[in-house]
Motif scaffolding. Structure first.
Motif, PDB file in Angstrom:
ATOM      1  N   ASP A  47      22.339  48.062 -29.557  1.00 36.95           N
ATOM      2  CA  ASP A  47      23.387  47.100 -29.205  1.00 36.95           C
ATOM      3  C   ASP A  47      23.208  45.738 -29.877  1.00 36.95           C
ATOM      4  O   ASP A  47      24.101  44.909 -29.856  1.00 36.95           O
ATOM      5  N   ARG A  48      22.053  45.504 -30.493  1.00 38.02           N
ATOM      6  CA  ARG A  48      21.823  44.259 -31.227  1.00 38.02           C
ATOM      7  C   ARG A  48      22.026  44.446 -32.729  1.00 38.02           C
ATOM      8  O   ARG A  48      21.777  43.540 -33.509  1.00 38.02           O
ATOM      9  N   ARG A 104      20.387  46.552 -34.715  1.00 39.70           N
ATOM     10  CA  ARG A 104      19.202  47.063 -35.417  1.00 39.70           C
ATOM     11  C   ARG A 104      19.326  48.569 -35.588  1.00 39.70           C
ATOM     12  O   ARG A 104      19.831  49.268 -34.714  1.00 39.70           O
TER      13      ARG A 104
END
Length: 116
Positions: A102-103, A105
């Motif tokens: 969700d970031r 990555r």
């Protein structure tokens, strides 16, 4: 990747591959770098690229730095695909799957096949 930047990246990748395979530095470089080989989903061509990896249990984890500027990991989305990885002077095969968190990555997880 086209143009001058693509030429630089290909040159750097070739240099890292050469270092991982050298008798002098191969052992040291092999601790954190590996060379993966895979077949492109759309092109059907074979590609090799150096990656930074870490062991995780029975498998390998590859963190993809700047994933939006790279395309290779997209070959392992959804169901994933076959991969060959050379590290520590040994070739292994396995199945790789890519996931974006969700970031943003991206991590490619490689489940290694049993050695022959």
């Amino acid at each position: 990747m086209a143009g001058f930047a693509g030429t630089i990246v290909r040159g750097l990748n070739a240099g890292v591959v050469a270092l991982t395979e050298s008798s002098l530095l191969g052992g040291l470089m092999g601790r954190g770098f590996a060379v993966i080989t895979y077949t492109g989903r759309r092109s059907g061509k074979s590609f090799s690229t150096p990656v930074n990896y870490r062991r995780s249990g029975d498998g390998i984890l590859i963190g993809v730095a700047m994933p939006d500027k790279k395309a290779w990991w997209r070959n392992f989305l959804d169901e994933g695909g076959a991969i060959s990885i050379r590290f520590g002077g040994v070739d292994r095969t396995g199945h790789a799957t890519a996931r974006r968190d969700d970031r943003g990555r991206v991590t490619v997880k490689v489940r290694l096949d049993e050695p022959n």
